[in-house]
Design an enzyme around this catalytic site. Structure first.
Site, PDB file in Angstrom:
ATOM      1  N   GLU A 277      48.877  45.263  45.952  1.00 35.87           N
ATOM      2  CA  GLU A 277      49.936  45.959  46.690  1.00 35.87           C
ATOM      3  C   GLU A 277      49.777  45.803  48.199  1.00 35.87           C
ATOM      4  O   GLU A 277      50.767  45.732  48.931  1.00 35.87           O
ATOM      5  CB  GLU A 277      49.957  47.446  46.314  1.00 35.87           C
ATOM      6  CG  GLU A 277      50.500  47.733  44.913  1.00 35.87           C
ATOM      7  CD  GLU A 277      49.494  47.500  43.786  1.00 35.87           C
ATOM      8  OE1 GLU A 277      48.314  47.201  44.089  1.00 35.87           O
ATOM      9  OE2 GLU A 277      49.870  47.606  42.598  1.00 35.87           O
TER      10      GLU A 277
ATOM     11  N   ARG B  24      48.160  52.639  48.139  1.00 32.36           N
ATOM     12  CA  ARG B  24      47.135  51.666  48.500  1.00 32.36           C
ATOM     13  C   ARG B  24      47.426  50.943  49.800  1.00 32.36           C
ATOM     14  O   ARG B  24      46.523  50.488  50.472  1.00 32.36           O
ATOM     15  CB  ARG B  24      47.092  50.570  47.421  1.00 32.36           C
ATOM     16  CG  ARG B  24      46.457  50.951  46.171  1.00 32.36           C
ATOM     17  CD  ARG B  24      45.251  50.088  46.003  1.00 32.36           C
ATOM     18  NE  ARG B  24      44.369  50.683  45.057  1.00 32.36           N
ATOM     19  CZ  ARG B  24      43.816  50.039  44.039  1.00 32.36           C
ATOM     20  NH1 ARG B  24      44.071  48.753  43.886  1.00 32.36           N
ATOM     21  NH2 ARG B  24      43.008  50.658  43.235  1.00 32.36           N
TER      22      ARG B  24
ATOM     23  N   LYS C  84      45.378  39.793  23.980  1.00 30.68           N
ATOM     24  CA  LYS C  84      46.007  41.106  24.126  1.00 30.68           C
ATOM     25  C   LYS C  84      46.824  41.373  22.863  1.00 30.68           C
ATOM     26  O   LYS C  84      47.567  40.504  22.412  1.00 30.68           O
ATOM     27  CB  LYS C  84      46.896  41.079  25.371  1.00 30.68           C
ATOM     28  CG  LYS C  84      47.220  42.432  25.917  1.00 30.68           C
ATOM     29  CD  LYS C  84      47.627  42.337  27.384  1.00 30.68           C
ATOM     30  CE  LYS C  84      47.998  43.702  27.895  1.00 30.68           C
ATOM     31  NZ  LYS C  84      48.132  43.726  29.346  1.00 30.68           N
TER      32      LYS C  84
HETATM   33  C1  LIG Z   1      46.805  49.317  41.799  1.00 28.46           C
HETATM   34  C2  LIG Z   1      47.514  49.186  40.495  1.00 28.46           C
HETATM   35  N1  LIG Z   1      48.656  48.467  40.409  1.00 28.46           N
HETATM   36  C3  LIG Z   1      49.310  48.354  39.243  1.00 28.46           C
HETATM   37  C4  LIG Z   1      48.827  48.954  38.115  1.00 28.46           C
HETATM   38  C5  LIG Z   1      49.610  48.879  36.813  1.00 28.46           C
HETATM   39  N2  LIG Z   1      48.866  48.174  35.783  1.00 28.46           N
HETATM   40  C6  LIG Z   1      48.207  48.839  34.813  1.00 28.46           C
HETATM   41  S1  LIG Z   1      47.427  47.822  33.772  1.00 28.46           S
HETATM   42  C7  LIG Z   1      48.001  46.461  34.572  1.00 28.46           C
HETATM   43  C8  LIG Z   1      47.642  45.105  34.061  1.00 28.46           C
HETATM   44  C9  LIG Z   1      46.175  44.971  33.952  1.00 28.46           C
HETATM   45  O1  LIG Z   1      45.852  43.704  33.485  1.00 28.46           O
HETATM   46  P1  LIG Z   1      44.365  43.434  33.082  1.00 28.46           P
HETATM   47  O2  LIG Z   1      43.437  43.990  34.096  1.00 28.46           O
HETATM   48  O3  LIG Z   1      44.243  41.990  32.797  1.00 28.46           O
HETATM   49  O4  LIG Z   1      44.154  44.298  31.768  1.00 28.46           O
HETATM   50  P2  LIG Z   1      44.855  44.089  30.336  1.00 28.46           P
HETATM   51  O5  LIG Z   1      45.937  45.100  30.259  1.00 28.46           O
HETATM   52  O6  LIG Z   1      45.365  42.689  30.247  1.00 28.46           O
HETATM   53  O7  LIG Z   1      43.783  44.361  29.364  1.00 28.46           O
HETATM   54  C10 LIG Z   1      48.786  46.818  35.657  1.00 28.46           C
HETATM   55  C11 LIG Z   1      49.448  45.873  36.565  1.00 28.46           C
HETATM   56  C12 LIG Z   1      47.647  49.706  38.244  1.00 28.46           C
HETATM   57  N3  LIG Z   1      47.115  50.369  37.229  1.00 28.46           N
HETATM   58  N4  LIG Z   1      47.016  49.797  39.430  1.00 28.46           N
END
Ligand SMILES: Cc1ncc(C[n+]2csc(CCOP(=O)(O)OP(=O)(O)O)c2C)c(N)n1
Length: 649
Positions: A377, A405, A291
């Site tokens: 969630e 959700r 990242k």
């Molecule tokens: C249901 C839900 N909960 C929380 C989020 C907030 N959120 C956005 S990106 C993220 C992290 C995602 O991690 P990953 O899938 O590994 O992608 P990366 O950013 O590491 O590329 C979170 C928790 C979301 N988008 N949707």
């Protein structure tokens, strides 16, 4: 300066990219230069607008490889969550839009159908792409269409239950489908893995480092077939140590596994994707990425690898340019720690968002009393129910939009069992640059129907602290405390309190009862001043607890000629609706006008812009109210004050 640096700086190659075909034509050497130019471009643009930096820097090569192997939009590229689709936007001809990224009228921070035929899903809530992909692949199979479906999903998103449900179905259906796992070991913070202790664990994890060094060798041995899904996902989360020597992976499910592959090596990713594409069934391509790759401030940002700075930042340091201010989140975080100091039964839950929700502060002081459940969630809500059954008082801190959700879990698992769980909804109401899917505007309507659940909407720091304390003092039902994004509103002391209701302003005349929900308190005060200029008297109240509707609010309504509610949530089933119903039930026949957010998809912009578009400014509200009250009666009669009205009943 070398020729290569010069080219990178000028962005010459990038300027030739108007669509995926331009990337398909490039040589390996050119692709390396292009990747560097894209990184420069991303950093330069996003540092001016804010946006998802770290996730996009991590998927540059991955996205280039996808566009070279597949033929979008005929083949469908789906990005889970969608925050990592900037490179995809660049490749699909939207470079020019980046000057107004996430700004009103500009391009969205997520895939967006209206922007491009290359975009399909735009929900931006995590862990859905595999389900979309499953359905798409089934549809294409049934319709006899030969099109590839490719879903990119992060290791963070893989912690969401929907992914697991989808994988089970994908495996059974056997349709061709490519799942690219973008494994950077992180959600915001390291995926699950906990908090303070673990913030820097990823980089120190020898298994992860080893993969980055050895992926190319491992690629020669792929694809692997075998172990059940659980083990693979588990390996993914652990940093793939086990996956480096996988045998028989996914055999039980029938999903092929390719990888791990170095996600920053375009050729390696391409060759894995080609193998996956030609396989003819569901395949997982496991790409290991970093990242924030290539940008030191992001790579070195332990908190979240510059996941998504909300506004402009300094390129040298990655630090926000805006002067720091006290946010609603900070007030909540501090007060939660203060409460936890006094109450050992109070624990915190976060769904992979410890820092953004402020729960991290509690975790730093009491690591054993905070649970990061991943992007889950629904599980958070029912796990909280379990904690409450076990004698604790959980505080579940999530963004308002994400609790949608978990409606059924809140309804049945928590509320029906009359369990004391406090849900703290940050970023409630109109949030701004993230657009429609991130607006926390449904909570008061959706959760307003849950029997026994109480909802508080504080108006400033003082009431946030107070209402949070009142919420965790409730021991026989769930509570919600909701507040907006950004800097906490200035303190607005009450003149007096009637039951739970704060009276913020009143005058000799009782023409209008203005019910200002939460952070709209200040707006209410300004409206009162403007109406006074027209000779009308306004009583401004903050109900504090909006569900159930306080009886005192109905009594106050009875003493006025017009009731106006202003709320930062959808009008359907909102506070205005609920008050109107309570007034009907009590035979209070005072007209009521409810101002709030129409149940619609509102575009991105700043919070202030969107609120202005919706007519939720002091000026607009004052104009509306003046029109309504003057229309009620050309000769206003002075009604009795509420206490007199109550005495008459
Ligand atoms: C249901 C839900 N909960 C929380 C989020 C907030 N959120 C956005 S990106 C993220 C992290 C995602 O991690 P990953 O899938 O590994 O992608 P990366 O950013 O590491 O590329 C979170 C928790 C979301 N988008 N949707």
């Amino acid at each position: 300066m070398s020729v290569e640096e010069d080219t990178v700086n000028q962005g010459r190659l990038l300027a030739t990219v108007r669509g995926p075909q331009d990337v398909k034509r490039m040589s390996g050497e050119q692709l390396d230069i292009l990747a560097a130019e894209i990184r420069d471009f991303l950093i330069a643009k996003v540092s001016r607008t804010g946006g998802h930096v770290g996730p996009n820097l991590g998927v540059v090569e991955l996205t280039l490889a996808m566009h070279r192997v597949f033929d979008s939009p005929r083949d469908r590229l789906l990005f889970d969550t969608g925050h990592q689709a900037y490179v995809h936007k660049i490749v699909t001809g939207r470079q020019d839009g980046f000057d107004k990224l996430r700004q009103r009228g500009g391009i969205s921070g997520y895939p967006n159908q209206a922007e491009s035929e290359h975009d399909l899903i735009e929900n931006s809530h995590a862990s859905t792409a595999l389900s979309y992909a499953d359905g798409l692949a089934k549809a294409y199979a049934l319709r006899g269409e030969k099109r590839s479906v490719v879903a990119v999903v992060g290791d963070g998103a893989l912690t969401g239950g929907m992914c697991w449900e989808a994988l089970n179905n994908i495996a059974t259906s056997g349709n061709p489908l490519v799942i690219v796992v973008n494994d950077n070991g992180r959600s915001y913070s390291p995926t699950i893995g906990g908090l303070a202790d673990h913030l820097s664990s990823l980089r120190l994890n020898p298994g992860y480092e080893k993969v980055l060094d050895t992926v190319k060798d491992a690629l020669g041995n792929t694809p692997f077939v075998g172990k059940p899904m659980y083990e693979v996902l588990h390996a993914v989360k652990k940093g793939i140590k086990d996956a480096v020597a996988p045998q028989a992976m996914f055999e039980d499910l029938g999903i092929k596994y390719v990888g791990p592959v170095d996600g920053h090596d375009v050729a390696a990713v391409e060759s894995a994707l080609r193998a996956a594409k030609n396989f003819g069934g569901p395949v997982i391509v496991h790409a290991v990425t970093r990242k924030g790759y290539g940008y030191r401030p992001a790579e070195e940002d332990e908190a979240d690898c510059l996941h998504g700075p909300g506004s402009a930042f300094d390129i040298e340091t990655g630090k926000l340019l805006a002067a720091p201010s006290v946010k609603w989140t900070h007030v909540f975080a501090d007060e939660l720690v203060a409460i936890a100091d006094e109450r050992p039964d109070v624990v915190g839950i976060t769904a992979a968002m410890a820092e953004p929700t402020g729960i991290a502060k509690l975790a730093r002081k009491y690591p054993e009393r905070v649970y990061d459940v991943g992007i889950a969630e629904q599980h958070a809500a029912t796990s909280a129910a379990g904690l409450a059954l076990g004698g604790l008082h959980p505080v579940v801190a999530v963004y308002a939009t994400f609790l949608n959700r978990a409606f059924d879990q809140v309804l049945l698992d928590v509320a029906m069992h009359r369990l004391p769980v406090t849900f703290v909804l940050d970023r409630a109401g109109i949030t701004g640059p993230d657009g429609p899917s991130h607006y926390g505007m449904w909570d008061m309507s959706v959760f307003g129907v849950v029997p026994g659940l109480r909802i508080a909407a504080p108006r400033d720091a003082v009431t946030l602290r107070e209402e949070l304390r009142e919420a965790v003092a409730v021991d026989d039902a769930p509570t919600i405390v909701r507040f907006p994004t950004g800097t906490v509103a200035v303190d607005l002391p009450a003149l007096r309190r009637v039951g739970p209701v704060d009276v913020l302003a009143e005058s000799a005349r009782t023409d209008v009862l203005l019910v200002a929900v939460g952070a709209f308190g200040q707006l209410g005060m300004e409206v009162a001043v403007r109406l006074a200029e027209h000779g009308y008297g306004v009583t401004v109240v903050d109900p504090r607890w909006v569900r159930p509707v306080p009886a005192e609010l109905v009594e106050l309504a009875a003493g006025h000629r017009l009731v106006v509610t202003v709320e930062d949530g959808v009008r359907v089933g909102g506070v205005g609706d609920a008050l109107a119903q309570a007034m009907r039930d009590a035979d209070v026949r005072v007209p009521l006008k409810d101002l709030g957010v129409p149940a619609d998809w509102h575009p991105h912009g700043t919070r202030a812009q969107i609120l202005a578009d919706l007519g939720l400014t002091a000026q607009d509200v004052a104009r509306d109210v003046t029109g309504w009250i003057s229309g009620l009666d050309a000769q206003p009669v002075e009604p009795a004050r509420p206490d007199e009205a109550a005495a008459k009943n």
